[in-house]
Write a protein that holds these residues in place. Structure first.
Motif, PDB file in Angstrom:
ATOM      1  N   ARG A 186       2.306  -3.922   1.356  1.00 41.05           N
ATOM      2  CA  ARG A 186       3.634  -3.543   1.018  1.00 41.05           C
ATOM      3  C   ARG A 186       4.152  -3.292  -0.458  1.00 41.05           C
ATOM      4  O   ARG A 186       4.833  -2.397  -0.718  1.00 41.05           O
ATOM      5  CB  ARG A 186       4.619  -4.271   1.840  1.00 41.05           C
ATOM      6  CG  ARG A 186       6.000  -3.837   2.127  1.00 41.05           C
ATOM      7  CD  ARG A 186       6.933  -4.785   3.070  1.00 41.05           C
ATOM      8  NE  ARG A 186       6.334  -4.841   4.435  1.00 41.05           N
ATOM      9  CZ  ARG A 186       6.589  -4.281   5.396  1.00 41.05           C
ATOM     10  NH1 ARG A 186       7.331  -3.295   5.333  1.00 41.05           N
ATOM     11  NH2 ARG A 186       6.094  -4.770   6.442  1.00 41.05           N
TER      12      ARG A 186
ATOM     13  N   VAL B  54       2.734  -0.390  -1.993  1.00 37.58           N
ATOM     14  CA  VAL B  54       3.426   1.041  -1.281  1.00 37.58           C
ATOM     15  C   VAL B  54       4.562   1.349  -2.403  1.00 37.58           C
ATOM     16  O   VAL B  54       4.697   2.402  -2.773  1.00 37.58           O
ATOM     17  CB  VAL B  54       3.937   0.890   0.190  1.00 37.58           C
ATOM     18  CG1 VAL B  54       4.805   1.875   0.315  1.00 37.58           C
ATOM     19  CG2 VAL B  54       2.565   0.838   1.026  1.00 37.58           C
ATOM     20  N   LYS B  55       5.250   0.153  -2.562  1.00 36.36           N
ATOM     21  CA  LYS B  55       6.384   0.099  -3.527  1.00 36.36           C
ATOM     22  C   LYS B  55       5.860   0.842  -4.972  1.00 36.36           C
ATOM     23  O   LYS B  55       6.730   1.290  -5.843  1.00 36.36           O
ATOM     24  CB  LYS B  55       7.073  -1.096  -3.699  1.00 36.36           C
ATOM     25  CG  LYS B  55       7.857  -1.536  -2.484  1.00 36.36           C
ATOM     26  CD  LYS B  55       8.591  -2.729  -2.626  1.00 36.36           C
ATOM     27  CE  LYS B  55       9.345  -3.264  -1.061  1.00 36.36           C
ATOM     28  NZ  LYS B  55       9.761  -4.509  -1.248  1.00 36.36           N
TER      29      LYS B  55
ATOM     30  N   ASP C 181       3.619   2.730  -5.453  1.00 34.59           N
ATOM     31  CA  ASP C 181       2.967   4.005  -5.225  1.00 34.59           C
ATOM     32  C   ASP C 181       1.487   4.019  -5.408  1.00 34.59           C
ATOM     33  O   ASP C 181       0.784   4.843  -5.931  1.00 34.59           O
ATOM     34  CB  ASP C 181       3.459   5.005  -6.181  1.00 34.59           C
ATOM     35  CG  ASP C 181       5.026   5.542  -5.920  1.00 34.59           C
ATOM     36  OD1 ASP C 181       5.400   5.423  -4.533  1.00 34.59           O
ATOM     37  OD2 ASP C 181       5.930   5.606  -6.979  1.00 34.59           O
TER      38      ASP C 181
ATOM     39  N   ARG D  43      -0.406   4.541   0.015  1.00 32.97           N
ATOM     40  CA  ARG D  43       0.551   5.723   0.867  1.00 32.97           C
ATOM     41  C   ARG D  43       1.478   5.056   1.903  1.00 32.97           C
ATOM     42  O   ARG D  43       0.857   4.209   2.798  1.00 32.97           O
ATOM     43  CB  ARG D  43      -0.304   6.697   1.436  1.00 32.97           C
ATOM     44  CG  ARG D  43      -0.920   7.691   0.480  1.00 32.97           C
ATOM     45  CD  ARG D  43      -1.532   8.808   1.217  1.00 32.97           C
ATOM     46  NE  ARG D  43      -0.759   9.445   2.109  1.00 32.97           N
ATOM     47  CZ  ARG D  43      -0.253  10.697   1.566  1.00 32.97           C
ATOM     48  NH1 ARG D  43      -0.743  11.181   0.250  1.00 32.97           N
ATOM     49  NH2 ARG D  43       0.591  11.328   2.335  1.00 32.97           N
ATOM     50  N   GLU D  44       2.755   5.132   1.805  1.00 35.19           N
ATOM     51  CA  GLU D  44       3.542   4.548   2.714  1.00 35.19           C
ATOM     52  C   GLU D  44       3.198   5.060   4.061  1.00 35.19           C
ATOM     53  O   GLU D  44       3.064   4.191   4.976  1.00 35.19           O
ATOM     54  CB  GLU D  44       4.931   4.793   2.349  1.00 35.19           C
ATOM     55  CG  GLU D  44       5.975   4.366   3.397  1.00 35.19           C
ATOM     56  CD  GLU D  44       7.269   4.430   2.878  1.00 35.19           C
ATOM     57  OE1 GLU D  44       8.361   3.587   2.789  1.00 35.19           O
ATOM     58  OE2 GLU D  44       7.742   5.408   2.325  1.00 35.19           O
ATOM     59  N   ASP D  45       2.927   6.260   4.513  1.00 35.60           N
ATOM     60  CA  ASP D  45       2.720   6.660   5.892  1.00 35.60           C
ATOM     61  C   ASP D  45       1.450   6.271   6.262  1.00 35.60           C
ATOM     62  O   ASP D  45       1.356   5.801   7.466  1.00 35.60           O
ATOM     63  CB  ASP D  45       2.612   8.029   5.715  1.00 35.60           C
ATOM     64  CG  ASP D  45       1.650   8.913   4.751  1.00 35.60           C
ATOM     65  OD1 ASP D  45       1.064   8.211   3.919  1.00 35.60           O
ATOM     66  OD2 ASP D  45       1.784  10.105   4.532  1.00 35.60           O
TER      67      ASP D  45
END
Length: 455
Positions: A290, A293-294, A296, A299-301
């Motif tokens: 997580r 993801v923040k 970058d 990938r969040e998806d």
């Protein structure tokens, strides 16, 4: 150790009042208390009834408490001893410890001091029982995962739920905690158990080769591709693929993996058509995905696709009660491989294991037990056999002399660091309650100190 287990304690004291007080106080904690007013009667009790702990007075008529300690040590392997006395002296304490007393309590002592000493002695007995060549108690539904701590029991319950579904699972945990073992447990207890389980270490395969390794390639796709070859996804068809350390996957490969998750199809390198696959995906990471993801980096998806079910494997420092079981398991495993007797581990070594922070987790513990089993010729592994960083060093503190308060604060910091900031465990090691520990931490802070995870 909980009183609900009904540990049997034998109290020996020639003073009726003291005997009555000890019996009453210990019984109030749920212990089953037996009493004797002299050593001869105590010996008879030990011969006729199993006893977990003996609490004996030092000075008694005819036969002293030291003689009783020696009798217990030579005749009752599974019994611990606490010596209490109104004649406190260094010589008496040394003699009691040499004879085998686990604790030495000078009178007068408080109820809290008594209960703490009893709990430490009974905990030591339990550790000794688990480590001295006895098989670890493994639940039939533990999938080979060794442990009985609440953290492990909770994880096993999550594994059962994950195994009953077909959803993707993200297994999180530090390096060496056993994430692949968790993934295997999910697969082999699921409907796909008879199909392949294919583990892939994403961090160990060069980025340029990862796509062809995962999805396969056709003949002529690149220089050296003299024939078509299936990838890991095709190999795992009908079963499970485990993508270990998914956080090491490049952004370009993350896009391709996302497509596989969405379409349930793979495209071999150099091919024009896709292939349908029936593969359950399990993934793992030793980092906070997580947080990646923040930043970058991930990938969040793709994270949301993988994180349908999340299982966190606890680090070893959060399941210290499992250490004796793991030591026993690994020692038996490596001794069997070498055709040697299973070594035992001294109480001091077990304590050192329990107090160490294990940054490499179970993998580090396994490697150390293997090393000790291979390199130690004696039947019992002792403190000198351990690596230097796990042993006490008189030269570890080279700073100038400090005040007692500074030394105490430094020692508390070291204990907290060794247990990963767990205040309950630190208070237990220090022999104080959590409230006292909090007060000492507060007193030790200067105005410039900032609260941290350790404190």
């Amino acid at each position: 150790m909980t009183a609900a287990r009904k540990n049997r304690i034998l109290v020996v004291d020639d003073a009726p009042t003291a005997l009555d007080i000890l019996e009453r106080n210990l019984s109030s904690r749920g212990y089953l208390v037996l009493t004797a007013s002299n050593v001869a009667d105590a010996v008879k009790v030990l011969e006729n009834s199993p006893v977990d702990l003996v609490i004996t007075d030092y000075k008694m008529p005819k036969i002293s408490g030291l003689d009783l300690i020696r009798h217990v040590r030579e005749n009752c392997f599974d019994t611990e001893v606490i010596m209490i006395t109104g004649y406190a002296s260094v010589k008496g304490a040394v003699e009691a410890v040499k004879m085998g007393a686990e604790e030495y309590l000078p009178k007068p002592f408080t109820d809290e001091e008594l209960f703490a000493a009893v709990e430490r002695a009974l905990n030591k007995r339990e550790l000794k029982t688990m480590v001295k060549g006895r098989k670890p108690r493994v639940s039939p539904n533990s999938y080979g995962i060794i442990g009985e701590s609440p953290a492990v029991r909770n994880m096993l319950a999550q594994i059962e739920k994950a195994a009953a579904s077909s959803a993707t699972v993200l297994v999180l945990g530090e390096s060496g905690t056993g994430k692949e073992l968790v993934a295997r447990a999910i697969h082999y207890s699921s409907k796909r158990a008879s199909a392949p389980f294919v583990p892939v270490n994403c961090g160990a395969i060069p980025e340029k080769l990862l796509e062809s390794e995962l999805f396969g390639y056709v003949k002529g796709a690149f220089t050296g591709a003299t024939e078509s070859r299936a990838g890991f996804f095709q190999t795992a068809d009908g079963g499970t693929i485990f993508l270990d350390e998914i956080n090491e996957m490049s952004p370009a490969m993350q896009v391709k993996l996302l497509r596989v998750l969405q379409d349930k199809q793979v495209c071999m390198v150099g091919a024009r058509k896709t292939q349908k696959i029936d593969v359950r995906i399990l993934a793992s990471s030793n980092k906070d995905v997580r947080a990646l993801v923040k930043k970058d980096i991930f990938r969040e998806d793709l994270f949301f696709r993988l994180n349908v079910i999340s299982i966190t494997v606890p680090p070893l420092r959060e399941r210290r009660d499992d250490i004796p079981l793991l030591v026993s398991h690994f020692a038996a495993k490596f001794a069997h491989e070498m055709g040697r007797p299973v070594p035992s581990f001294s109480d001091e070594v077990v304590k050192a294991f329990m107090n160490y922070s294990w940054p490499g987790n179970i993998r580090e513990l396994e490697n150390l037990v293997q090393r000790l089993t291979v390199m130690t010729d004696a039947p019992t592994i002792e403190i000198p056999d351990l690596p230097s960083f796990m042993r006490f060093s008189a030269l570890s503190e080279t700073a100038p002399f400090r005040s007692l308060a500074e030394e105490e604060a430094s020692y508390i910091r070291r204990i907290l660091a060794s247990v990963g900031g767990n205040k309950s465990r630190a208070a237990e090691i220090l022999g104080i309650d959590r409230k006292t520990l909090r007060e000492k931490i507060k007193q030790a802070r200067t105005p410039d100190d900032k609260p941290s995870g350790t404190w």
